[in-house]
Design a protein around this motif. Structure first.
Motif, PDB file in Angstrom:
ATOM      1  N   CYS A 177       0.836  -1.216   0.000  1.00 30.51           N
ATOM      2  CA  CYS A 177       0.000   0.000   0.000  1.00 30.51           C
ATOM      3  C   CYS A 177       0.866   1.259   0.000  1.00 30.51           C
ATOM      4  CB  CYS A 177      -0.859   0.060   1.263  1.00 30.51           C
ATOM      5  SG  CYS A 177      -2.035  -1.279   1.424  1.00 30.51           S
ATOM      6  N   PHE A 178       0.507   2.234  -0.838  1.00 27.50           N
ATOM      7  CA  PHE A 178       1.137   3.559  -0.721  1.00 27.50           C
ATOM      8  C   PHE A 178       0.098   4.670  -0.906  1.00 27.50           C
ATOM      9  CE2 PHE A 178       1.666   4.270  -5.377  1.00 27.50           C
ATOM     10  CZ  PHE A 178       1.586   2.964  -5.861  1.00 27.50           C
ATOM     11  N   CYS A 179      -1.073   4.451  -0.315  1.00 25.97           N
ATOM     12  CA  CYS A 179      -2.171   5.417  -0.432  1.00 25.97           C
ATOM     13  C   CYS A 179      -1.823   6.760   0.197  1.00 25.97           C
ATOM     14  CB  CYS A 179      -3.433   4.852   0.214  1.00 25.97           C
ATOM     15  SG  CYS A 179      -3.211   4.448   1.950  1.00 25.97           S
ATOM     16  N   VAL A 285      -5.851  -6.087 -12.681  1.00 30.40           N
ATOM     17  CA  VAL A 285      -6.182  -5.870 -11.267  1.00 30.40           C
ATOM     18  C   VAL A 285      -6.286  -4.391 -10.906  1.00 30.40           C
ATOM     19  CG1 VAL A 285      -5.213  -8.061 -10.455  1.00 30.40           C
ATOM     20  CG2 VAL A 285      -3.745  -6.016 -10.527  1.00 30.40           C
ATOM     21  N   CYS A 286      -5.779  -3.540 -11.763  1.00 26.70           N
ATOM     22  CA  CYS A 286      -5.766  -2.101 -11.435  1.00 26.70           C
ATOM     23  C   CYS A 286      -7.200  -1.561 -11.419  1.00 26.70           C
ATOM     24  CB  CYS A 286      -4.930  -1.339 -12.453  1.00 26.70           C
ATOM     25  SG  CYS A 286      -4.933   0.441 -12.108  1.00 26.70           S
ATOM     26  N   PRO A 287      -7.577  -0.853 -10.357  1.00 26.59           N
ATOM     27  CA  PRO A 287      -8.961  -0.378 -10.263  1.00 26.59           C
ATOM     28  C   PRO A 287      -9.272   0.800 -11.180  1.00 26.59           C
ATOM     29  CG  PRO A 287      -7.691   0.406  -8.389  1.00 26.59           C
ATOM     30  CD  PRO A 287      -6.786  -0.524  -9.153  1.00 26.59           C
ATOM     31  N   THR A 288      -8.256   1.381 -11.822  1.00 24.49           N
ATOM     32  CA  THR A 288      -8.552   2.525 -12.700  1.00 24.49           C
ATOM     33  C   THR A 288      -8.369   2.199 -14.190  1.00 24.49           C
ATOM     34  OG1 THR A 288      -6.309   3.431 -12.635  1.00 24.49           O
ATOM     35  CG2 THR A 288      -7.826   4.193 -10.920  1.00 24.49           C
ATOM     36  N   GLN A 337       4.512   2.494 -21.808  1.00 23.34           N
ATOM     37  CA  GLN A 337       3.191   3.062 -22.108  1.00 23.34           C
ATOM     38  C   GLN A 337       2.302   2.989 -20.863  1.00 23.34           C
ATOM     39  OE1 GLN A 337       1.310   4.673 -24.124  1.00 23.34           O
ATOM     40  NE2 GLN A 337      -0.674   4.114 -23.224  1.00 23.34           N
ATOM     41  N   TRP A 338       2.322   1.818 -20.210  1.00 23.78           N
ATOM     42  CA  TRP A 338       1.435   1.641 -19.045  1.00 23.78           C
ATOM     43  C   TRP A 338       1.809   2.620 -17.925  1.00 23.78           C
ATOM     44  CZ3 TRP A 338       2.473  -0.568 -14.034  1.00 23.78           C
ATOM     45  CH2 TRP A 338       1.316  -0.664 -13.243  1.00 23.78           C
ATOM     46  N   LEU A 339       3.107   2.618 -17.584  1.00 26.44           N
ATOM     47  CA  LEU A 339       3.516   3.427 -16.429  1.00 26.44           C
ATOM     48  C   LEU A 339       3.377   4.926 -16.709  1.00 26.44           C
ATOM     49  CD1 LEU A 339       4.544   2.896 -13.547  1.00 26.44           C
ATOM     50  CD2 LEU A 339       6.802   3.513 -14.365  1.00 26.44           C
ATOM     51  N   HIS A 341       1.349   6.295 -18.786  1.00 24.78           N
ATOM     52  CA  HIS A 341      -0.063   6.682 -18.824  1.00 24.78           C
ATOM     53  C   HIS A 341      -0.591   6.849 -17.399  1.00 24.78           C
ATOM     54  CE1 HIS A 341      -4.478   5.954 -20.182  1.00 24.78           C
ATOM     55  NE2 HIS A 341      -4.167   7.224 -20.210  1.00 24.78           N
ATOM     56  N   LYS A 342      -0.349   5.859 -16.545  1.00 27.00           N
ATOM     57  CA  LYS A 342      -0.832   5.920 -15.156  1.00 27.00           C
ATOM     58  C   LYS A 342      -0.418   7.210 -14.454  1.00 27.00           C
ATOM     59  CE  LYS A 342      -3.117   2.839 -14.700  1.00 27.00           C
ATOM     60  NZ  LYS A 342      -4.412   2.628 -14.140  1.00 27.00           N
ATOM     61  N   LEU A 343       0.868   7.534 -14.577  1.00 27.20           N
ATOM     62  CA  LEU A 343       1.433   8.563 -13.702  1.00 27.20           C
ATOM     63  C   LEU A 343       1.763   9.885 -14.405  1.00 27.20           C
ATOM     64  CD1 LEU A 343       3.888   6.232 -11.738  1.00 27.20           C
ATOM     65  CD2 LEU A 343       1.681   7.077 -10.950  1.00 27.20           C
ATOM     66  N   GLY A 354      -3.603   8.535 -12.517  1.00 23.01           N
ATOM     67  CA  GLY A 354      -4.334   7.291 -12.760  1.00 23.01           C
ATOM     68  C   GLY A 354      -4.002   6.220 -11.743  1.00 23.01           C
ATOM     69  N   CYS A 355      -3.252   6.576 -10.715  1.00 27.05           N
ATOM     70  CA  CYS A 355      -2.859   5.600  -9.691  1.00 27.05           C
ATOM     71  C   CYS A 355      -3.344   6.072  -8.328  1.00 27.05           C
ATOM     72  CB  CYS A 355      -1.333   5.436  -9.677  1.00 27.05           C
ATOM     73  SG  CYS A 355      -0.740   4.370  -8.348  1.00 27.05           S
ATOM     74  N   VAL A 356      -3.943   5.151  -7.564  1.00 29.68           N
ATOM     75  CA  VAL A 356      -4.433   5.493  -6.225  1.00 29.68           C
ATOM     76  C   VAL A 356      -3.597   4.853  -5.116  1.00 29.68           C
ATOM     77  CG1 VAL A 356      -6.793   5.912  -7.024  1.00 29.68           C
ATOM     78  CG2 VAL A 356      -6.141   3.607  -6.267  1.00 29.68           C
ATOM     79  N   GLY A 357      -2.552   4.126  -5.501  1.00 31.04           N
ATOM     80  CA  GLY A 357      -1.656   3.555  -4.498  1.00 31.04           C
ATOM     81  C   GLY A 357      -2.166   2.304  -3.821  1.00 31.04           C
ATOM     82  N   CYS A 358      -3.039   1.539  -4.502  1.00 23.09           N
ATOM     83  CA  CYS A 358      -3.589   0.327  -3.867  1.00 23.09           C
ATOM     84  C   CYS A 358      -2.562  -0.808  -3.810  1.00 23.09           C
ATOM     85  CB  CYS A 358      -4.840  -0.142  -4.593  1.00 23.09           C
ATOM     86  SG  CYS A 358      -4.533  -0.884  -6.223  1.00 23.09           S
ATOM     87  N   GLY A 359      -1.575  -0.780  -4.705  1.00 20.18           N
ATOM     88  CA  GLY A 359      -0.508  -1.785  -4.694  1.00 20.18           C
ATOM     89  C   GLY A 359      -0.858  -3.103  -5.359  1.00 20.18           C
ATOM     90  N   ARG A 360      -2.068  -3.217  -5.929  1.00 23.71           N
ATOM     91  CA  ARG A 360      -2.461  -4.507  -6.535  1.00 23.71           C
ATOM     92  C   ARG A 360      -1.516  -4.920  -7.664  1.00 23.71           C
ATOM     93  NH1 ARG A 360      -7.839  -2.535  -5.791  1.00 23.71           N
ATOM     94  NH2 ARG A 360      -9.157  -3.969  -4.613  1.00 23.71           N
ATOM     95  N   CYS A 361      -1.049  -3.949  -8.451  1.00 22.13           N
ATOM     96  CA  CYS A 361      -0.186  -4.312  -9.591  1.00 22.13           C
ATOM     97  C   CYS A 361       1.128  -4.913  -9.092  1.00 22.13           C
ATOM     98  CB  CYS A 361       0.061  -3.090 -10.480  1.00 22.13           C
ATOM     99  SG  CYS A 361       0.770  -1.696  -9.608  1.00 22.13           S
ATOM    100  N   ILE A 362       1.525  -4.577  -7.872  1.00 19.03           N
ATOM    101  CA  ILE A 362       2.761  -5.128  -7.296  1.00 19.03           C
ATOM    102  C   ILE A 362       2.473  -6.546  -6.784  1.00 19.03           C
ATOM    103  CG2 ILE A 362       4.625  -4.747  -5.626  1.00 19.03           C
ATOM    104  CD1 ILE A 362       3.625  -1.775  -5.471  1.00 19.03           C
TER     105      ILE A 362
HETATM  106  S1  SF4 Z   1      -0.968   0.803  -7.340  1.00 14.98           S
HETATM  107 FE1  SF4 Z   1      -0.992  -0.251  -9.348  1.00 14.98          FE
HETATM  108  S2  SF4 Z   1      -2.976  -1.291  -9.387  1.00 14.98           S
HETATM  109 FE2  SF4 Z   1      -3.140   0.247  -7.775  1.00 14.98          FE
HETATM  110  S3  SF4 Z   1      -3.967   2.082  -8.769  1.00 14.98           S
HETATM  111 FE3  SF4 Z   1      -1.724   2.263  -8.857  1.00 14.98          FE
HETATM  112  S4  SF4 Z   1      -1.178   1.412 -10.864  1.00 14.98           S
HETATM  113 FE4  SF4 Z   1      -3.265   0.687 -10.407  1.00 14.98          FE
END
Ligand code: SF4
Ligand code: SF4
Length: 389
Positions: A177-179, A285-288, A337-339, A341-343, A354-362
């Motif tokens: 987690c890094f919310c 798994v990414c929620p966004t 492209q993925w990273l 785009h997210k950030l 585009g990232c909320v810090g849920c950590g699921r992708c890790i």
């Molecule tokens: S931590 Fe990973 S899965 Fe969660 S929102 Fe950010 S990019 Fe998506």
């Protein structure tokens, strides 16, 4: 402007809260069901805590917790009274608002023409129980994605309008987690109908509940929630403070969109490409993440046909295939492209990260690639580039 601040309120208090116990929680379930909501929440299935239809508090994963790390997920039963004593489900709520596959329309042959039937999920009413603050932020981000600009997703928006959200503040921090860095947790500040904080103090088990909407307040009154005492509120605030202090992972978001945009040829992209399997797990798994593709099918007799939408990923080869060829053939270009785009470019598109810090992708990356480590490596040895490749 801080583009990474999803929730506008930075002060965290639980003034004017209610106290509910497990019996009231059950009453909440039945009240929502009587109002026509399908109650969806955490439950134990297939050795994971998943979000699914649940009928009562009996279905909650009481005593269960999760342990995560890069490329690691386990559930364990530590006992205890806690119903929400885990961090996150592998799945996110997007599968209910933006389903993995959705029939858009079907067509049936009628003489020389076809009769079209448009499919619509919009009438469904979901009550989401146990939405974590970072997940709530992800829903607010997808609201922007599907409602801003020229094209709207009416099905998403109808499901969203009908959704009732019971958020649950986090009482434990997962290792991924890094919310706190993304300012999305561990307490919900906006976007919920009801927010709960679960307190377990020996045999004393209760929730401090706050309403975020008129409907939330009305339902809390209907289930007989009592006003929370000063001590109960203080205990709940301590739960959130403890969780905040436990969060060990961080992402330095200072100037991040610009940093990534200026480092499209950084050597770290080659390094991560050697590890990345381009499996696309991180996007699923990414929620966004919201990319999709559209497929047409017909039966062998040619009497019926249909069009469906399904989730796609910028990691698949076909995703970047156009009439002139594929413009993103390497693992390096797909991860980048993925990273980025997210950030980075997400901020340009939607005015927010585009990232909320849920950590699921890790957690769900089979080789444990950690985006916070990738960003750190780029920040540590940044080289300004003229343009990307
Ligand atoms: S931590 Fe990973 S899965 Fe969660 S929102 Fe950010 S990019 Fe998506
Ligand atoms: S970063 Fe990990 S999860 Fe994402 S595509 Fe590569 S190997 Fe799969």
């Amino acid at each position: 402007m801080n583009l990474f601040l999803v929730n506008p309120k930075s002060d965290f208090t639980m003034d004017n809260s209610f106290r509910i116990d497990q019996e009231n929680l059950q009453h909440l379930f039945t009240t929502l069901q009587k109002r026509g909501y399908e109650t969806v929440g955490p439950t134990l299935a297939d050795e994971a805590i998943v979000y699914d239809t649940i009928a009562s508090v009996e279905d909650l994963p009481v005593g269960w917790t999760d342990e995560v790390g890069p490329g690691k997920y386990r559930v364990a039963n530590g006992g205890g009274l806690s119903s929400f004593g885990y961090t996150l489900s592998p799945q996110s709520w997007k599968r209910f608002l933006y389903p993995p596959t959705r029939k858009l329309f079907s067509a049936k042959k009628n003489g020389k023409s076809f009769e079209l039937t448009q499919e619509n999920d919009g009438e469904k009413k979901h009550a989401f129980i146990g939405v974590r603050p970072c997940e709530l932020s992800a829903i607010l981000i997808q609201d922007r994605v599907f409602s801003s600009g020229e094209y709207h997703d009416d099905n998403y928006l109808a499901l969203r309008r009908n959704a009732f959200i019971v958020a649950v503040n986090c009482s434990q921090a997962g290792d991924n987690c890094f919310c706190v860095s993304m300012k999305t947790g561990p307490a919900a500040k906006d976007g919920y109908d009801i927010a709960l904080t679960e307190v377990v103090d020996g045999d004393n088990h209760y929730y401090v509940a706050a309403s975020g909407t008129e409907k939330g307040r009305e339902i809390l009154t209907e289930i007989g929630a009592a006003t929370a005492s000063g001590n109960e509120i203080a205990e709940a605030e301590n739960v959130v403070r403890r969780t905040t202090a436990e969060i060990g992972k961080s992402l330095d978001t200072r100037g991040l969109p610009k940093l990534l945009a200026e480092n499209l040829e950084h050597a770290r992209w080659d390094d991560v490409a050697k590890r990345c399997l381009t499996c696309g797990n991180c996007t699923m798994v990414c929620p966004t993440c919201f990319c999709s593709t559209v497929e047409d099918t017909t039966d062998l007799s040619g009497q019926t046909a249909g069009r469906s939408r399904r989730w796609d990923s910028c990691f698949t080869m076909d995703f970047a295939k156009v009439s002139g060829g594929n413009f993103r053939t390497s693992a390096k270009s797909r991860y980048r492209q993925w990273l980025t785009h997210k950030l980075s470019s997400w901020v340009e598109q939607f005015g927010i990260s585009g990232c909320v810090g849920c950590g699921r992708c890790i957690t769900w990356c089979p080789v444990g690639i950690d985006l916070t480590a990738e960003v750190k490596a780029i920040r540590g040895t940044k080289v300004k580039q003229e343009k990307g490749g």
